[in-house]
Each structure stands twice: as structure tokens, then as C-alpha cells.
Design a protein around this motif. Structure first.
Motif, PDB file in Angstrom:
ATOM      1  N   CYS A 106     -19.136   3.492  99.377  1.00  0.00           N
ATOM      2  CA  CYS A 106     -19.909   4.391  98.513  1.00  0.00           C
ATOM      3  C   CYS A 106     -20.858   3.582  97.635  1.00  0.00           C
ATOM      4  CB  CYS A 106     -18.934   5.216  97.663  1.00  0.00           C
ATOM      5  SG  CYS A 106     -19.688   6.384  96.543  1.00  0.00           S
ATOM      6  N   GLU A 107     -20.369   2.465  97.107  1.00  0.00           N
ATOM      7  CA  GLU A 107     -21.168   1.634  96.213  1.00  0.00           C
ATOM      8  C   GLU A 107     -22.415   1.086  96.915  1.00  0.00           C
ATOM      9  OE1 GLU A 107     -16.777   1.026  94.990  1.00  0.00           O
ATOM     10  OE2 GLU A 107     -17.901   1.429  96.819  1.00  0.00           O
ATOM     11  N   ASN A 108     -22.216   0.505  98.092  1.00  0.00           N
ATOM     12  CA  ASN A 108     -23.350  -0.062  98.819  1.00  0.00           C
ATOM     13  C   ASN A 108     -24.280   1.013  99.371  1.00  0.00           C
ATOM     14  OD1 ASN A 108     -22.767  -2.774  98.388  1.00  0.00           O
ATOM     15  ND2 ASN A 108     -21.406  -2.877 100.143  1.00  0.00           N
ATOM     16  N   MET A 109     -23.719   2.165  99.695  1.00  0.00           N
ATOM     17  CA  MET A 109     -24.568   3.271 100.128  1.00  0.00           C
ATOM     18  C   MET A 109     -25.512   3.680  98.994  1.00  0.00           C
ATOM     19  SD  MET A 109     -21.711   5.402 102.311  1.00  0.00           S
ATOM     20  CE  MET A 109     -22.709   6.850 102.641  1.00  0.00           C
ATOM     21  N   LEU A 110     -25.026   3.648  97.759  1.00  0.00           N
ATOM     22  CA  LEU A 110     -25.883   3.971  96.610  1.00  0.00           C
ATOM     23  C   LEU A 110     -27.045   2.988  96.491  1.00  0.00           C
ATOM     24  CD1 LEU A 110     -23.241   5.060  93.992  1.00  0.00           C
ATOM     25  CD2 LEU A 110     -25.230   6.413  94.695  1.00  0.00           C
ATOM     26  N   TYR A 111     -26.778   1.705  96.671  1.00  0.00           N
ATOM     27  CA  TYR A 111     -27.875   0.717  96.642  1.00  0.00           C
ATOM     28  C   TYR A 111     -28.918   1.039  97.709  1.00  0.00           C
ATOM     29  CZ  TYR A 111     -25.578  -2.657  93.497  1.00  0.00           C
ATOM     30  OH  TYR A 111     -25.008  -3.294  92.433  1.00  0.00           O
ATOM     31  N   GLU A 112     -28.455   1.366  98.910  1.00  0.00           N
ATOM     32  CA  GLU A 112     -29.368   1.661 100.011  1.00  0.00           C
ATOM     33  C   GLU A 112     -30.167   2.940  99.744  1.00  0.00           C
ATOM     34  OE1 GLU A 112     -30.953   0.861 103.958  1.00  0.00           O
ATOM     35  OE2 GLU A 112     -30.033  -0.344 102.363  1.00  0.00           O
ATOM     36  N   ILE A 113     -29.495   3.948  99.228  1.00  0.00           N
ATOM     37  CA  ILE A 113     -30.177   5.203  98.893  1.00  0.00           C
ATOM     38  C   ILE A 113     -31.250   4.952  97.838  1.00  0.00           C
ATOM     39  CG2 ILE A 113     -29.858   7.464  97.803  1.00  0.00           C
ATOM     40  CD1 ILE A 113     -26.996   7.444  99.167  1.00  0.00           C
ATOM     41  N   ALA A 114     -30.908   4.208  96.799  1.00  0.00           N
ATOM     42  CA  ALA A 114     -31.880   3.914  95.738  1.00  0.00           C
ATOM     43  C   ALA A 114     -33.094   3.181  96.303  1.00  0.00           C
ATOM     44  CB  ALA A 114     -31.226   3.086  94.630  1.00  0.00           C
ATOM     45  N   PHE A 115     -32.850   2.182  97.117  1.00  0.00           N
ATOM     46  CA  PHE A 115     -33.937   1.398  97.716  1.00  0.00           C
ATOM     47  C   PHE A 115     -34.875   2.291  98.516  1.00  0.00           C
ATOM     48  CE2 PHE A 115     -35.510  -0.976 101.410  1.00  0.00           C
ATOM     49  CZ  PHE A 115     -36.256  -1.955 100.773  1.00  0.00           C
ATOM     50  N   LYS A 116     -34.309   3.146  99.349  1.00  0.00           N
ATOM     51  CA  LYS A 116     -35.113   4.003 100.226  1.00  0.00           C
ATOM     52  C   LYS A 116     -35.891   5.064  99.442  1.00  0.00           C
ATOM     53  CE  LYS A 116     -32.400   3.474 104.451  1.00  0.00           C
ATOM     54  NZ  LYS A 116     -33.450   3.050 105.342  1.00  0.00           N
ATOM     55  N   ILE A 117     -35.254   5.684  98.455  1.00  0.00           N
ATOM     56  CA  ILE A 117     -35.926   6.741  97.701  1.00  0.00           C
ATOM     57  C   ILE A 117     -37.024   6.168  96.811  1.00  0.00           C
ATOM     58  CG2 ILE A 117     -35.615   8.495  95.910  1.00  0.00           C
ATOM     59  CD1 ILE A 117     -32.849   9.038  97.108  1.00  0.00           C
ATOM     60  N   LYS A 118     -36.739   5.080  96.102  1.00  0.00           N
ATOM     61  CA  LYS A 118     -37.740   4.491  95.202  1.00  0.00           C
ATOM     62  C   LYS A 118     -39.026   4.162  95.939  1.00  0.00           C
ATOM     63  CE  LYS A 118     -35.465   1.113  93.303  1.00  0.00           C
ATOM     64  NZ  LYS A 118     -35.072   0.009  92.413  1.00  0.00           N
ATOM     65  N   ALA A 119     -38.909   3.719  97.174  1.00  0.00           N
ATOM     66  CA  ALA A 119     -40.087   3.322  97.953  1.00  0.00           C
ATOM     67  C   ALA A 119     -40.988   4.504  98.307  1.00  0.00           C
ATOM     68  CB  ALA A 119     -39.644   2.613  99.231  1.00  0.00           C
ATOM     69  N   LYS A 120     -40.475   5.721  98.236  1.00  0.00           N
ATOM     70  CA  LYS A 120     -41.231   6.907  98.666  1.00  0.00           C
ATOM     71  C   LYS A 120     -41.702   7.795  97.519  1.00  0.00           C
ATOM     72  CE  LYS A 120     -40.852   6.118 103.067  1.00  0.00           C
ATOM     73  NZ  LYS A 120     -41.962   5.987 103.978  1.00  0.00           N
ATOM     74  N   LEU A 121     -41.247   7.538  96.302  1.00  0.00           N
ATOM     75  CA  LEU A 121     -41.619   8.395  95.175  1.00  0.00           C
ATOM     76  C   LEU A 121     -43.076   8.178  94.768  1.00  0.00           C
ATOM     77  CD1 LEU A 121     -38.473   8.076  92.885  1.00  0.00           C
ATOM     78  CD2 LEU A 121     -39.180  10.084  94.202  1.00  0.00           C
ATOM     79  N   PRO A 122     -43.741   9.228  94.292  1.00  0.00           N
ATOM     80  CA  PRO A 122     -45.091   9.055  93.748  1.00  0.00           C
ATOM     81  C   PRO A 122     -45.050   8.084  92.566  1.00  0.00           C
ATOM     82  CG  PRO A 122     -44.520  11.397  93.941  1.00  0.00           C
ATOM     83  CD  PRO A 122     -43.283  10.614  94.234  1.00  0.00           C
ATOM     84  N   ASN A 123     -46.162   7.429  92.289  1.00  0.00           N
ATOM     85  CA  ASN A 123     -46.215   6.400  91.238  1.00  0.00           C
ATOM     86  C   ASN A 123     -45.798   6.898  89.863  1.00  0.00           C
ATOM     87  OD1 ASN A 123     -47.022   4.449  93.046  1.00  0.00           O
ATOM     88  ND2 ASN A 123     -49.202   4.795  92.666  1.00  0.00           N
ATOM     89  N   HIS A 124     -46.056   8.149  89.554  1.00  0.00           N
ATOM     90  CA  HIS A 124     -45.758   8.675  88.218  1.00  0.00           C
ATOM     91  C   HIS A 124     -44.313   9.177  88.076  1.00  0.00           C
ATOM     92  CE1 HIS A 124     -46.656  12.397  90.376  1.00  0.00           C
ATOM     93  NE2 HIS A 124     -46.029  13.041  89.419  1.00  0.00           N
ATOM     94  N   VAL A 125     -43.528   9.055  89.144  1.00  0.00           N
ATOM     95  CA  VAL A 125     -42.140   9.526  89.147  1.00  0.00           C
ATOM     96  C   VAL A 125     -41.220   8.331  89.375  1.00  0.00           C
ATOM     97  CG1 VAL A 125     -40.480  11.042  90.295  1.00  0.00           C
ATOM     98  CG2 VAL A 125     -42.868  11.760  90.064  1.00  0.00           C
ATOM     99  N   HIS A 126     -40.129   8.281  88.612  1.00  0.00           N
ATOM    100  CA  HIS A 126     -39.205   7.144  88.703  1.00  0.00           C
ATOM    101  C   HIS A 126     -37.793   7.632  88.984  1.00  0.00           C
ATOM    102  CE1 HIS A 126     -42.427   4.685  87.121  1.00  0.00           C
ATOM    103  NE2 HIS A 126     -42.610   5.629  86.222  1.00  0.00           N
ATOM    104  N   LEU A 127     -37.109   6.927  89.868  1.00  0.00           N
ATOM    105  CA  LEU A 127     -35.713   7.232  90.128  1.00  0.00           C
ATOM    106  C   LEU A 127     -34.912   6.839  88.897  1.00  0.00           C
ATOM    107  CD1 LEU A 127     -33.614   8.256  92.155  1.00  0.00           C
ATOM    108  CD2 LEU A 127     -33.416   5.904  93.000  1.00  0.00           C
TER     109      LEU A 127
END
Length: 147
Positions: A106-127
């Protein structure tokens, strides 16, 4: 600054290499993922997203494409371990396998999820925050300010 959250569910199996408990056996979970982003609402009457930090539909699209559609009804296997052979055998038999470069906890899945989502968010939006329930009463959390 406003935070908004969208919740997702998906079914995923995993197997933990060299683990000393029951989770060394392949098993699945009904995951529940909370994705919280933050930003300032758009203040432009001519913008169709006026008043929103980001459209919930845009968050849904990103998370579904990057995580849910890929991981749902798949088996996560540590591809950097001898379990790679297990994953390859399952793939040959027609199973949906994700060979991870990490132990699929679960812990490492969270790191992977964060990495993938942050890369796709618009510039004005932050995870800002992630919470991943592996079971009803067991979950991990990821906070942006700590990473």
C-alpha cells in the motif's frame, strides 16, 4: 487555497516477495483511493471552469487513465524480484499483470500513484493528499508537504 477530493475504487491483487506473513500469497483487495488536490478557484467569467480549482471530471479522467484503468483487476508483481517469473507466467496465461519496479505494498503504491497523478495535473493545481484503503480498516496516507 481550496482543496477538493475525488474518491475512486478498484479491485487489484498483489503478491509480496519475501514477506514473512500471509500476504506472501497472492491475494486481492477492494481498494478505495481518495485524491485531494489544491489550488485557487479560477476567477475568469469567460472561462467555462470559472469558480473551480479543477473540474472533478478532469481529476476523474487523470486518475482513471493513470491508475484505475491500468490496475483494476490486475495483479501487481515486484518485477525486480524473482516474482517476475510468476508475473510472466501469469501473462502467458492471459492474466493482466503489472510488473512494478517496487514491492507492491500500500505504501509503495501511494508513491507510484502520487508520481503518476502529479505528472498529469494542470500547472495551477497541486496534489495535496492521497489516502489508499487496502481494507475497510487499513490504509496508507501520502501528504505533499512531507514529500
Amino acid at each position: 487555497m481550496i482543496r477538493i477530493t475525488k474518491i475512486f475504487t478498484f479491485e487489484t491483487a498483489h503478491v509480496l516477495y519475501n514477506y514473512d506473513g500471509k500476504c506472501k500469497n497472492m491475494h486481492g483487495h477492494s481498494y478505495k483511493l481518495f485524491v485531494t488536490v489544491k489550488g485557487n478557484p479560477i476567477n475568469d467569467i469567460n472561462n467555462p471552469k470559472n469558480g473551480m480549482v479543477v473540474d472533478f471530471g478532469d481529476i476523474k479522467k487523470i486518475v482513471n487513465e493513470e491508475i484505475v484503468d491500468r490496475w483494476d483487476h490486475a495483479v501487481l508483481v515486484n518485477g525486480d524480484s524473482p516474482h517476475r517469473n510468476l508475473g510472466t507466467d501469469l501473462e502467458k496465461q492471459g492474466h493482466k499483470v503489472i510488473l512494478c519496479n517496487f514491492q507492491p505494498t500500500c505504501e509503495n503504491m501511494l508513491y507510484e500513484i502520487a508520481f503518476k497523478i502529479k505528472a498529469k495535473l494542470p500547472n495551477h493545481v497541486h496534489l495535496a493528499y492521497l489516502k489508499l484503503h487496502e481494507t475497510e480498516n487499513s490504509y496508507g496516507e501520502w501528504f505533499a508537504e512531507e514529500n
